[in-house]
Design a protein around this motif. Structure first.
Motif, PDB file in Angstrom:
ATOM      1  N   HIS A 144     -14.322   1.910   2.632  1.00 46.68           N
ATOM      2  CA  HIS A 144     -13.603   2.261   1.405  1.00 46.68           C
ATOM      3  C   HIS A 144     -12.136   1.848   1.506  1.00 46.68           C
ATOM      4  N   PRO A 145     -11.589   1.215   0.451  1.00 46.21           N
ATOM      5  CA  PRO A 145     -10.204   0.737   0.519  1.00 46.21           C
ATOM      6  C   PRO A 145      -9.163   1.840   0.647  1.00 46.21           C
ATOM      7  N   ASP A 146      -9.486   3.058   0.228  1.00 48.68           N
ATOM      8  CA  ASP A 146      -8.540   4.165   0.327  1.00 48.68           C
ATOM      9  C   ASP A 146      -8.771   5.046   1.553  1.00 48.68           C
ATOM     10  N   LEU A 147      -9.683   4.624   2.429  1.00 48.93           N
ATOM     11  CA  LEU A 147     -10.000   5.431   3.612  1.00 48.93           C
ATOM     12  C   LEU A 147      -9.872   4.590   4.881  1.00 48.93           C
ATOM     13  N   GLY A 148      -8.806   3.817   4.927  1.00 48.49           N
ATOM     14  CA  GLY A 148      -8.556   2.994   6.100  1.00 48.49           C
ATOM     15  C   GLY A 148      -8.035   3.780   7.291  1.00 48.49           C
ATOM     16  N   ASN A 149      -7.829   5.077   7.119  1.00 43.23           N
ATOM     17  CA  ASN A 149      -7.333   5.936   8.195  1.00 43.23           C
ATOM     18  C   ASN A 149      -8.456   6.670   8.931  1.00 43.23           C
ATOM     19  N   ALA A 185      -8.792  15.042   0.895  1.00 39.33           N
ATOM     20  CA  ALA A 185      -7.976  15.479   2.027  1.00 39.33           C
ATOM     21  C   ALA A 185      -7.003  14.420   2.481  1.00 39.33           C
ATOM     22  N   GLY A 186      -7.481  13.149   2.577  1.00 38.77           N
ATOM     23  CA  GLY A 186      -6.648  12.164   3.240  1.00 38.77           C
ATOM     24  C   GLY A 186      -6.710  10.758   2.704  1.00 38.77           C
ATOM     25  N   GLY A 187      -7.013  10.555   1.405  1.00 38.12           N
ATOM     26  CA  GLY A 187      -6.966   9.217   0.840  1.00 38.12           C
ATOM     27  C   GLY A 187      -5.585   8.596   1.034  1.00 38.12           C
ATOM     28  N   THR A 188      -5.547   7.327   1.427  1.00 42.28           N
ATOM     29  CA  THR A 188      -4.280   6.681   1.762  1.00 42.28           C
ATOM     30  C   THR A 188      -3.494   6.187   0.560  1.00 42.28           C
ATOM     31  N   GLY A 189      -4.181   6.025  -0.571  1.00 45.06           N
ATOM     32  CA  GLY A 189      -3.507   5.456  -1.733  1.00 45.06           C
ATOM     33  C   GLY A 189      -3.370   3.956  -1.667  1.00 45.06           C
ATOM     34  N   ALA A 190      -4.040   3.306  -0.727  1.00 42.50           N
ATOM     35  CA  ALA A 190      -3.946   1.857  -0.610  1.00 42.50           C
ATOM     36  C   ALA A 190      -4.437   1.167  -1.871  1.00 42.50           C
ATOM     37  N   THR A 352     -12.711   9.485  -4.117  1.00 43.47           N
ATOM     38  CA  THR A 352     -13.436   8.357  -3.554  1.00 43.47           C
ATOM     39  C   THR A 352     -14.943   8.603  -3.542  1.00 43.47           C
ATOM     40  N   ALA A 353     -15.696   7.520  -3.643  1.00 39.45           N
ATOM     41  CA  ALA A 353     -17.150   7.533  -3.478  1.00 39.45           C
ATOM     42  C   ALA A 353     -17.507   6.327  -2.627  1.00 39.45           C
ATOM     43  N   PRO A 354     -18.693   6.298  -2.011  1.00 40.08           N
ATOM     44  CA  PRO A 354     -19.071   5.112  -1.251  1.00 40.08           C
ATOM     45  C   PRO A 354     -18.958   3.846  -2.085  1.00 40.08           C
ATOM     46  N   VAL A 355     -18.520   2.774  -1.449  1.00 43.09           N
ATOM     47  CA  VAL A 355     -18.312   1.517  -2.167  1.00 43.09           C
ATOM     48  C   VAL A 355     -19.592   1.069  -2.857  1.00 43.09           C
ATOM     49  N   ASP A 356     -20.720   1.249  -2.213  1.00 40.96           N
ATOM     50  CA  ASP A 356     -21.992   0.835  -2.800  1.00 40.96           C
ATOM     51  C   ASP A 356     -22.484   1.766  -3.893  1.00 40.96           C
ATOM     52  N   ALA A 357     -21.731   2.845  -4.152  1.00 39.09           N
ATOM     53  CA  ALA A 357     -22.122   3.795  -5.204  1.00 39.09           C
ATOM     54  C   ALA A 357     -21.024   3.927  -6.251  1.00 39.09           C
ATOM     55  N   GLY A 358     -20.176   2.924  -6.391  1.00 38.63           N
ATOM     56  CA  GLY A 358     -19.194   2.922  -7.467  1.00 38.63           C
ATOM     57  C   GLY A 358     -17.749   3.007  -7.027  1.00 38.63           C
ATOM     58  N   THR A 359     -17.486   3.353  -5.767  1.00 39.49           N
ATOM     59  CA  THR A 359     -16.141   3.387  -5.161  1.00 39.49           C
ATOM     60  C   THR A 359     -15.321   4.603  -5.565  1.00 39.49           C
ATOM     61  N   TYR A 360     -15.417   5.033  -6.826  1.00 46.79           N
ATOM     62  CA  TYR A 360     -14.663   6.201  -7.296  1.00 46.79           C
ATOM     63  C   TYR A 360     -15.558   7.068  -8.165  1.00 46.79           C
ATOM     64  N   THR A 361     -15.192   8.350  -8.283  1.00 43.95           N
ATOM     65  CA  THR A 361     -16.025   9.266  -9.049  1.00 43.95           C
ATOM     66  C   THR A 361     -15.224  10.429  -9.590  1.00 43.95           C
ATOM     67  N   TYR A 362     -15.704  11.010 -10.668  1.00 39.48           N
ATOM     68  CA  TYR A 362     -15.304  12.350 -11.098  1.00 39.48           C
ATOM     69  C   TYR A 362     -16.331  13.320 -10.541  1.00 39.48           C
ATOM     70  N   ILE A 363     -15.876  14.423  -9.989  1.00 41.02           N
ATOM     71  CA  ILE A 363     -16.763  15.329  -9.273  1.00 41.02           C
ATOM     72  C   ILE A 363     -16.126  16.717  -9.285  1.00 41.02           C
ATOM     73  N   ALA A 364     -16.866  17.760  -8.983  1.00 38.67           N
ATOM     74  CA  ALA A 364     -16.299  19.113  -9.029  1.00 38.67           C
ATOM     75  C   ALA A 364     -17.025  20.037  -8.084  1.00 38.67           C
ATOM     76  N   GLY A 365     -16.347  21.122  -7.705  1.00 43.07           N
ATOM     77  CA  GLY A 365     -16.933  22.139  -6.849  1.00 43.07           C
ATOM     78  C   GLY A 365     -15.921  22.685  -5.863  1.00 43.07           C
ATOM     79  N   THR A 366     -16.240  23.837  -5.298  1.00 43.38           N
ATOM     80  CA  THR A 366     -15.375  24.358  -4.238  1.00 43.38           C
ATOM     81  C   THR A 366     -15.387  23.433  -3.026  1.00 43.38           C
ATOM     82  N   SER A 367     -16.363  22.532  -2.970  1.00 39.30           N
ATOM     83  CA  SER A 367     -16.373  21.511  -1.930  1.00 39.30           C
ATOM     84  C   SER A 367     -15.112  20.670  -1.957  1.00 39.30           C
ATOM     85  N   PHE A 368     -14.453  20.599  -3.123  1.00 38.46           N
ATOM     86  CA  PHE A 368     -13.288  19.737  -3.263  1.00 38.46           C
ATOM     87  C   PHE A 368     -11.989  20.526  -3.342  1.00 38.46           C
ATOM     88  N   SER A 369     -12.109  21.851  -3.418  1.00 34.00           N
ATOM     89  CA  SER A 369     -10.908  22.677  -3.255  1.00 34.00           C
ATOM     90  C   SER A 369     -10.603  22.880  -1.768  1.00 34.00           C
TER      91      SER A 369
END
Length: 427
Positions: A144-149, A185-190, A352-369
Motif C-alpha cells: 500500500h502506498p500509504d503504508l510504507g512504514n 493508526a499510522g498511514g504515512t500520507g505518502a 486504507t484498504a488492500p491495493v487489490d481491493a480498491g486501495t481506499y475505503t469508507y468503513i466504520a466501527g469501534t475497530s477504527f476508534s
C-alpha cells in the motif's frame, strides 16, 4: 459515490468486527482444542503426562493451547497447576464492503476524524517517530502506498496448522481489516491517508487465515508477540462478540485475555482495544464484553463527526476508558441521511484498504476508534519514551475533552484530543 444503504449497513456490521463465534476450534485429526491458563511452570509437563498435547505456549507458558478429547474439560481442570480452562472458539467476520478507488472523491471532508481530534495540528509537535504500533489483526498490505512504514522483518502470522495465510503478517484482499486499521493508526500520507502517528513503525501480526476464523490461542500469541518485540502499542480491534452474560465471565477465554493483556502491559506495551459494536450497555445486568471488560485493556468507544456516541458502539460506566472517532452518527437513520454536514458515506472513516481491493475505503466501527488511540499513544511515547503504559493512558485521558471526570458511560474520560495531549507533554 453511489453506495446503497443496505451496503453501508453491511459494511458497518462486518468491517466493524462485530465478530461471530463460528464454532469450537478443532484439530485436523478431530481432537478438541482448549485454552488453558496455567498456574506454575510444571502445568505443561503434567498435562503431557496426563495424555494431552500442548501445541502452543504463550506468555512464558502462562497460557497453553491444549488438544484432547471433546469431553476432557473436567479432566484438564483436575490437572495440578491448571487455573482455568475452556474450549477454544473461532471468531470470524464477513469480508468488508469497500468502495472502488475510482468512486472515492479526490477532495472533500474525507479524514474528518483526523481533524476532529486535531491530529493534523499535533503533528507539528509529534509524529510518532521512533515508536512502534503492532496491529494484531488480519495483517497489513505491504504494497500500500500509504503504508510504507511497515516493518516486514518483524511481521508474523499465527494461524492453525494447514490453514492458508500469507506469511510474515501480510494482509490479503479477501481480508483487509488490518490494512484499514493500520491506516488509521499510522498511514504515512505518502499518497492520501495520514494516520494519527504517520512516522510510527507498523508491526503486522496476522491471526486470521484466508478462510475460516481466528482461534483465541492465536490471538493471544499475537498480543504476546507484540510485547516480546517491544512494541510501544498493540492495537486489538477484535474481541468476543456481543454483550456476554455474567456466567460467561468464568471461563478460560476471559482468564486468558486478562493474563496475556496484563503480561503485555507489565512489559511496557500499551494495549488499545475496541469497545465492540453491539450497541450494548455493559453497565446494566452484569453483562460484559471482551477484551474491554478486562482492566489491562485501554477500551475505546466510537463517536461520529458531531462527537456523539454512534449507534453501534457499546458503552457503560467503568467499561469505557476514552472515546475516538469510529464513523457514523448516533442513530442509524442519521448515519445514512443525505442532508447532514457529513452525508453518507462521508461520515464514516476514510482509510486504507488492500491495493487489490480498491486501495481506499469508507468503513466504520469501534475497530477504527481503537487505532486512533493507538496512534496517539505512539505520539505520547515519542515525547515521553520512558513512560509506562499507565502513564501513557493517563496522558491520553487528561488530554481528552467533552466530559468532566473519567467515568462518563459513553465517552469515559472523553473524546481524545491529540493536540491537547502532546501540548501537555511538550509544554
Amino acid at each position: 459515490m453511489n453506495v446503497q444503504r443496505r451496503t453501508l449497513l453491511r459494511a458497518i456490521g462486518a468491517a466493524g468486527v462485530t465478530l461471530t463465534a463460528t464454532g469450537y476450534a478443532t484439530a485436523s485429526d478431530g481432537r478438541a482444542e482448549y485454552v488453558v491458563t496455567a498456574n506454575g511452570a510444571r502445568a505443561r509437563d503434567r498435562l503431557v503426562d496426563a495424555g494431552f498435547e500442548v501445541f502452543r505456549e504463550v506468555a512464558d507458558g502462562a497460557i497453553l493451547g491444549v488438544r484432547g478429547p471433546a469431553d476432557a474439560q473436567s479432566d484438564i481442570e483436575g490437572v495440578p497447576g491448571v487455573k482455568a480452562v475452556s474450549r477454544d472458539v473461532t471468531v470470524d467476520f464477513e469480508t468488508p464492503v469497500r468502495a472502488d478507488a475510482d468512486d472515492v472523491p479526490e477532495s472533500g471532508p474525507l479524514q474528518w476524524d483526523n481533524r476532529r481530534i486535531e491530529a493534523d495540528r499535533a503533528h507539528d509537535i509529534a509524529t510518532g517517530a521512533g515508536t512502534s504500533v503492532a496491529i494484531v489483526d488480519t495483517g497489513i498490505d505491504f504494497d500500500h502506498p500509504d503504508l510504507g512504514n511497515v516493518n516486514e522483518d518483524l511481521g508474523v502470522t499465527f494461524v492453525p496448522e494447514g490453514a492458508e495465510a500469507n506469511d510474515g503478517g501480510e494482509d490479503s484482499a479477501v481480508r483487509g481489516h488490518g490494512t484499514s486499521v493500520a491506516g488509521v493508526a499510522g498511514g504515512t500520507g505518502a499518497n492520501r491517508i495520514v494516520g494519527v502517528a504517520p512516522e510510527t513503525e507498523l508491526i503486522p501480526i496476522r491471526v486470521f487465515p484466508d478462510a475460516g476464523g481466528a482461534r483465541f490461542v492465536d490471538i493471544f500469541a499475537g498480543i504476546d508477540y507484540a510485547a516480546s518485540v517491544g512494541a510501544d502499542v498493540a492495537n486489538f480491534s477484535l474481541g468476543v462478540p456481543g454483550v456476554l452474560p455474567p456466567q460467561a465471565n468464568e471461563g478460560g477465554i476471559r482468564s486468558g485475555i486478562q493474563t496475556v493483556f496484563q503480561s503485555a502491559v507489565r512489559r511496557g506495551t500499551v494495549v488499545t482495544a475496541s469497545a465492540g459494536n453491539a450497541g450494548g450497555n455493559l453497565q446494566q445486568g452484569g453483562g460484559f464484553s471482551l477484551p474491554n471488560s478486562v482492566p489491562a485493556a485501554f477500551s475505546v468507544s466510537a463517536t461520529g463527526p458531531n462527537d456523539k456516541l454512534v449507534f453501534y458502539s457499546n458503552y457503560g460506566t467503568n467499561e469505557i476508558d476514552v472515546a475516538a472517532p469510529g464513523g457514523g452518527y448516533e442513530t442509524e437513520e442519521k448515519t445514512f441521511a443525505t442532508d447532514t454536514p457529513f452525508p453518507a458515506p462521508t461520515n464514516l472513516i476514510f482509510t486504507t484498504a488492500p491495493v487489490d481491493a480498491g486501495t481506499y475505503t469508507y468503513i466504520a466501527g469501534t475497530s477504527f476508534s481503537a487505532p486512533q488511540v493507538a496512534g496517539l499513544a505512539a505520539l505520547v511515547r515519542e515525547l515521553a519514551p520512558e513512560s509506562n503504559p499507565q502513564q501513557v493512558e493517563q496522558e491520553i485521558a487528561s488530554g481528552a475533552e467533552l466530559v468532566n471526570g473519567k467515568s462518563d458511560p459513553e465517552l469515559g474520560a472523553g473524546r481524545i484530543n491529540a493536540l491537547n495531549t502532546v501540548r501537555n507533554l511538550d509544554g
